[in-house]
Design a protein around this motif. Structure first.
Motif, PDB file in Angstrom:
ATOM      1  N   ARG A 230       0.809  -1.219   0.000  1.00 46.30           N
ATOM      2  CA  ARG A 230       0.000   0.000   0.000  1.00 46.30           C
ATOM      3  C   ARG A 230       0.844   1.272   0.000  1.00 46.30           C
ATOM      4  NH1 ARG A 230      -5.420  -0.526  -1.341  1.00 46.30           N
ATOM      5  NH2 ARG A 230      -6.308  -2.331  -0.274  1.00 46.30           N
ATOM      6  N   SER A 261      -2.179   8.466 -11.169  1.00 49.61           N
ATOM      7  CA  SER A 261      -2.952   8.455  -9.931  1.00 49.61           C
ATOM      8  C   SER A 261      -3.481   9.856  -9.626  1.00 49.61           C
ATOM      9  CB  SER A 261      -2.089   7.960  -8.769  1.00 49.61           C
ATOM     10  OG  SER A 261      -0.990   8.827  -8.564  1.00 49.61           O
ATOM     11  N   ALA A 284     -12.995   1.744   0.787  1.00 49.59           N
ATOM     12  CA  ALA A 284     -11.737   1.160   0.309  1.00 49.59           C
ATOM     13  C   ALA A 284     -10.538   1.854   0.931  1.00 49.59           C
ATOM     14  CB  ALA A 284     -11.676   1.244  -1.213  1.00 49.59           C
ATOM     15  N   ALA A 288      -7.440   0.278   3.202  1.00 55.03           N
ATOM     16  CA  ALA A 288      -6.022   0.510   2.937  1.00 55.03           C
ATOM     17  C   ALA A 288      -5.313   1.035   4.180  1.00 55.03           C
ATOM     18  CB  ALA A 288      -5.861   1.497   1.777  1.00 55.03           C
ATOM     19  N   ARG A 371      -5.064   7.232  -5.491  1.00 51.39           N
ATOM     20  CA  ARG A 371      -5.789   6.107  -6.097  1.00 51.39           C
ATOM     21  C   ARG A 371      -5.437   6.030  -7.569  1.00 51.39           C
ATOM     22  NH1 ARG A 371     -12.157   6.307  -6.036  1.00 51.39           N
ATOM     23  NH2 ARG A 371     -11.826   7.306  -8.056  1.00 51.39           N
ATOM     24  N   THR A 372      -4.973   4.886  -7.992  1.00 52.09           N
ATOM     25  CA  THR A 372      -4.597   4.719  -9.395  1.00 52.09           C
ATOM     26  C   THR A 372      -5.844   4.456 -10.228  1.00 52.09           C
ATOM     27  OG1 THR A 372      -4.131   2.390  -8.911  1.00 52.09           O
ATOM     28  CG2 THR A 372      -2.269   3.903  -8.923  1.00 52.09           C
ATOM     29  N   ASP A 375      -6.683   0.487 -11.624  1.00 50.98           N
ATOM     30  CA  ASP A 375      -7.287  -0.559 -10.801  1.00 50.98           C
ATOM     31  C   ASP A 375      -8.060  -0.026  -9.596  1.00 50.98           C
ATOM     32  OD1 ASP A 375      -5.218   0.330  -9.226  1.00 50.98           O
ATOM     33  OD2 ASP A 375      -4.086  -1.541  -9.270  1.00 50.98           O
ATOM     34  N   ARG A 377      -6.951   1.239  -6.903  1.00 45.30           N
ATOM     35  CA  ARG A 377      -6.283   0.840  -5.665  1.00 45.30           C
ATOM     36  C   ARG A 377      -5.742   2.073  -4.939  1.00 45.30           C
ATOM     37  NH1 ARG A 377      -3.980  -3.533  -3.226  1.00 45.30           N
ATOM     38  NH2 ARG A 377      -1.959  -3.263  -2.212  1.00 45.30           N
ATOM     39  N   TRP A 378      -5.959   2.118  -3.619  1.00 39.85           N
ATOM     40  CA  TRP A 378      -5.457   3.220  -2.798  1.00 39.85           C
ATOM     41  C   TRP A 378      -4.046   2.915  -2.298  1.00 39.85           C
ATOM     42  CZ3 TRP A 378      -7.611   7.859  -2.431  1.00 39.85           C
ATOM     43  CH2 TRP A 378      -8.989   8.010  -2.598  1.00 39.85           C
ATOM     44  N   SER A 379      -3.211   3.948  -2.285  1.00 39.85           N
ATOM     45  CA  SER A 379      -1.889   3.887  -1.658  1.00 39.85           C
ATOM     46  C   SER A 379      -1.753   5.098  -0.741  1.00 39.85           C
ATOM     47  CB  SER A 379      -0.775   3.917  -2.715  1.00 39.85           C
ATOM     48  OG  SER A 379      -0.869   2.796  -3.577  1.00 39.85           O
TER      49      SER A 379
END
Length: 494
Positions: A230, A261, A284, A288, A371-372, A375, A377-379
């Motif tokens: 993450r 992102s 989400a 993360a 968030r990208t 996909d 996805r959260w980082s």
């Protein structure tokens, strides 16, 4: 700026396409270090008149509103000697102490200065000055990160681990840093400076530095060892070991750049502008955050939040409340209720509910989450904590509720900016975030006293900041203060 609002990073745009390395960067021979005191003294003496004017104007300079009364050299290293033919630039790395008698500050700053005989027009805005005497007499000195050729040299230095005088360059053994990545300086950050190399890496350079490992290097490396994906794992970094320093100073960290992102702040405002909710994204993001907290608790030591420690935490919160109430009269009607929230913090949480402290993000808000698009996805990024706080304080274990409270406050700020204050947008996002967190880790709402105390302390901080810097924004944290005061008698839900 209130840390509920992203102050050091905006949404990161997609980097420019990679291009060829600036001519001469990769082939430049490693220069001999120059860090002897006489050299540092001479350089700084030559630069002082220009720096006294230039430093306070920089966004990353911490002592705004107070004149710099003196500069003292710490280290000076020629990363690239200036060409004698007048065409090739030089690169000087400086650590200097800036004294400000008005506020008692004596901070150490990292400077990267380019040197040319003639400054090209496109670099004119980066000019620091033209010294009238000393070793740089008559030369144009400028912010080196604005020069792609010199910014590219920094990546080349990180490709080759080793020392250069008091500077040390290191990288992870498995890292394979390619050449030919075009650099560009980001303009969004305030407390630091960042350079993006192609679509591949981002180098964050800390401007105000102190002895000790920076959490933005320490925590992502620890997370990488646990396999947590993450947080972008550091690839390389640089440090300084000035003579007599108790510990090395972290100067910069190179990490993968999350191309394509967008940060949570921009995504939340976009959702508000479109009339959309943010619950799925918030859920989400809560997941993360919980994953990162669990990994940090595995990787690094934790501590019990025993009664004496909780009393110290509550006492510090009470002091901040009193200072703020004296400065901001609008807060005074809520003092008793807010004190009650801090008093509740010191009472035992009940059987089977131990309180723990661990390493946390320390400055979590929507602007610190990316968030990208590919996909969804959260980082999480930017683990240095609140830069205004001392480094030792930022490295202490804290309850995870501190991070959770920071994100909850950020939802309120987003709703205010998006003209949705008073609607159910923020409450729904807050609940969804906590639900997501609880799906992975323990529910942060279970210990309502701890979460309310942390959010109250954050809102009190915001009241003082807004009153001093943005009075028009004061209703945002005051609205939270009213809500938290009503819940101070033991409400369990944010």
């Amino acid at each position: 700026m209130s840390d509920a609002v992203p102050s050091r990073r905006e949404a990161i745009p997609r980097a420019a396409s990679p291009g060829s390395a600036p001519s001469g960067v990769a082939a430049a021979p490693p220069p001999a270090p120059s860090a002897v005191p006489d050299r540092a003294e001479a350089l700084l003496s030559s630069l002082t008149p220009s720096l006294l004017s230039w430093l306070p104007r920089q966004r990353w300079f911490a002592g705004k509103g107070s004149a710099v009364t003196g500069l003292a050299p710490v280290t000076a290293v020629d990363l690239l000697p200036v060409g004698t033919d007048g065409t090739a630039p030089g690169l000087i790395h400086l650590l200097v102490r800036a004294r400000q008698s008005a506020n008692g500050a004596d901070d150490c700053y990292q400077l990267l200065l380019g040197v040319r005989h003639t400054l090209p027009p496109h670099l004119a805005p980066a000019l620091v000055g033209r010294p009238e005497d000393g070793p740089l007499r008559g030369l144009a000195v400028y912010e080196a990160l604005a020069d792609p050729r010199l910014a590219g040299l920094l990546l080349e230095r990180l490709r080759v681990p080793g020392r250069l005088g008091p500077l040390r360059f290191a990288r992870e053994p498995h890292a394979d840093l390619p050449t030919g990545l075009a650099p560009r300086l980001l303009g969004a950050e305030q407390s630091n400076s960042s350079v993006v190399y192609g679509d591949t890496y981002i180098l964050k350079l800390f401007r105000r530095v102190s002895p000790g490992v920076n959490p933005d290097l320490e925590l992502p490396r620890a997370l990488a060892r646990t396999g947590c994906s993450r947080v972008p794992a550091p690839v390389a970094w640089c440090e300084a070991e000035p003579p007599g320093a108790a510990e090395p100073m972290t100067l910069g960290v190179l990490q993968p750049f999350l191309a394509g992102s967008a940060d949570g702040w921009r995504l939340a405002l976009d959702a508000l502008a479109a009339g959309d909710g943010f619950t799925a994204s918030a859920h989400a993001l809560g997941q993360a955050t919980a994953e990162v907290h669990r990994a940090l608790a595995t990787a690094l030591p934790t501590a019990d939040l025993d009664p004496p420690r909780l009393e110290r935490v509550a006492a510090a919160m009470r002091r901040r409340l009193e200072v703020t109430a004296e400065a901001v009269p609008a807060l005074r009607p809520y003092r008793d209720a807010l004190r009650a929230a801090y008093d509740e913090l010191t009472r035992p949480p009940g059987p089977g509910r131990p309180r723990r402290a661990q390493r946390i993000h320390g400055d979590l808000h929507l602007g610190q989450a990316l968030r990208t698009a590919a996909d969804g996805r959260w980082s999480l990024i930017d683990f240095e904590g609140e830069p205004a706080r001392p480094l030792a304080e930022r490295r202490r274990p804290q309850p995870v509720e501190q991070d959770v409270a920071g994100m909850l406050r950020s939802f309120d700020y987003a709703a205010a900016v998006g003209r949705a204050a008073g609607t159910d947008w923020a409450p729904r996002a807050r609940e969804a975030y906590c639900d997501g967190y609880a799906a992975v880790h323990r529910d942060p709402r279970e210990d309502g006293a701890l979460l309310i105390a942390q959010e109250t302390d954050k809102a009190v901080y915001e009241v003082l900041y807004e009153a001093r810097h943005r009075p028009d924004w004061l209703p945002v944290p005051l609205s939270a203060i009213r809500r938290l005061a009503e819940r101070a008698d033991g409400g369990r839900h944010p």
